[in-house]
Design an enzyme around this catalytic site. Sequence first.
Site, PDB file in Angstrom:
ATOM      1  N   GLY A 160       0.773  -1.234   0.000  1.00 29.78           N
ATOM      2  CA  GLY A 160       0.000   0.000   0.000  1.00 29.78           C
ATOM      3  C   GLY A 160       0.803   1.282   0.000  1.00 29.78           C
ATOM      4  CB  THR A 161       4.333   2.211  -0.830  1.00 32.36           C
ATOM      5  OG1 THR A 161       4.430   1.682  -2.145  1.00 32.36           O
ATOM      6  CG2 THR A 161       4.964   1.275   0.187  1.00 32.36           C
ATOM      7  CG  ASN A 162       2.054   3.166  -5.692  1.00 34.16           C
ATOM      8  OD1 ASN A 162       2.478   4.154  -6.261  1.00 34.16           O
ATOM      9  ND2 ASN A 162       2.676   2.007  -5.721  1.00 34.16           N
ATOM     10  CG  HIS A 188       3.642  -1.830 -15.093  1.00 36.83           C
ATOM     11  ND1 HIS A 188       3.365  -3.103 -14.615  1.00 36.83           N
ATOM     12  CD2 HIS A 188       4.772  -1.938 -15.837  1.00 36.83           C
ATOM     13  CE1 HIS A 188       4.297  -3.927 -15.061  1.00 36.83           C
ATOM     14  NE2 HIS A 188       5.162  -3.254 -15.790  1.00 36.83           N
ATOM     15  CG  ASN A 244      -2.204  -0.830 -13.116  1.00 32.87           C
ATOM     16  OD1 ASN A 244      -2.247  -1.096 -11.922  1.00 32.87           O
ATOM     17  ND2 ASN A 244      -1.346  -1.404 -13.947  1.00 32.87           N
TER      18      ASN A 244
HETATM   19  C1  GRF Z   1       4.544  -1.353  -6.778  1.00 33.30           C
HETATM   20  O1  GRF Z   1       5.800  -1.546  -7.412  1.00 33.30           O
HETATM   21  C2  GRF Z   1       3.509  -1.044  -7.825  1.00 33.30           C
HETATM   22  O2  GRF Z   1       4.022  -0.354  -8.950  1.00 33.30           O
HETATM   23  C3  GRF Z   1       3.068  -2.388  -8.247  1.00 33.30           C
HETATM   24  O3  GRF Z   1       2.969  -3.102  -7.020  1.00 33.30           O
HETATM   25  C4  GRF Z   1       4.052  -2.672  -6.168  1.00 33.30           C
HETATM   26  C5  GRF Z   1       3.594  -2.571  -4.735  1.00 33.30           C
HETATM   27  O4  GRF Z   1       2.810  -1.426  -4.619  1.00 33.30           O
HETATM   28  N1  GRF Z   1       1.837  -2.324  -8.993  1.00 33.30           N
HETATM   29  P1  GRF Z   1       2.228  -0.926  -3.187  1.00 33.30           P
HETATM   30  O5  GRF Z   1       3.400  -0.706  -2.253  1.00 33.30           O
HETATM   31  O6  GRF Z   1       1.303  -2.018  -2.671  1.00 33.30           O
HETATM   32  O7  GRF Z   1       1.506   0.346  -3.532  1.00 33.30           O
END
Ligand code: GRF
Length: 208
Positions: free
Chosen positions: A12-14, A110, A108
Amino acid sequence: MLNLGILVSGGGTNLQAIIDSIESGYLKDCSIAVVVSSRSGAFALERAKKHNIPSIVISRKAYESIEAYDDALIQCFESHGVGLVVMAGFLTMVGEKFIEKYRGRIMNIHPSLIPSFCGKGYYGIIPHQKALEYGVKITGATVHFVEPEYDSGPIILQKAVEVRDDDTPETLQKRVMEEAEWKILPQAIKLFSEGRLVLNGRKVTITD
Ligand code: GRF
């Protein structure tokens, strides 16, 4: 107000980057209406709870068919008045029905410069492993509208990140997240919320 529906599967960093962008005032007139995780153990759910954002697990294996899964997602997002769906580290494929319903309103993120290192099987750390194996000098991240084929929709934003000689897949992934993903995803949402993304076939134009 633009209600966001965020689809997650992992750390979930995004999602956190979107939360932080709303709380800092960078994303105006946007609100995260609901976070939907494909997995019950996703740390993204902890991030949602910490910020009092409604969250729910909707797992593909709980549904007989992709259509039933699509219906569950649609019912959830419609009940929350979602205007933009954001796949933020989401690892489950949605069906045609869902994409038809939200065409032009699903983004999305990527972790590569599409069309490099993308498509079925290219997720998480794998695009970074492949970039290092190939020996590319730059990689990066892409935000695109979602179409039925993996990572195939019209490109909204991309940001390049240099590959360093001493990079490992992990150090490269971290830099791509920090320098690219966490910047261009909120930026793409902002452009959408301001009505500045014009989609003509495969071409996305950003208007002033
Ligand atoms: C990230 O590299 C994203 O680009 C890909 O999944 C990875 C984990 O993302 N789709 P997050 O930390 O769960 O947001």
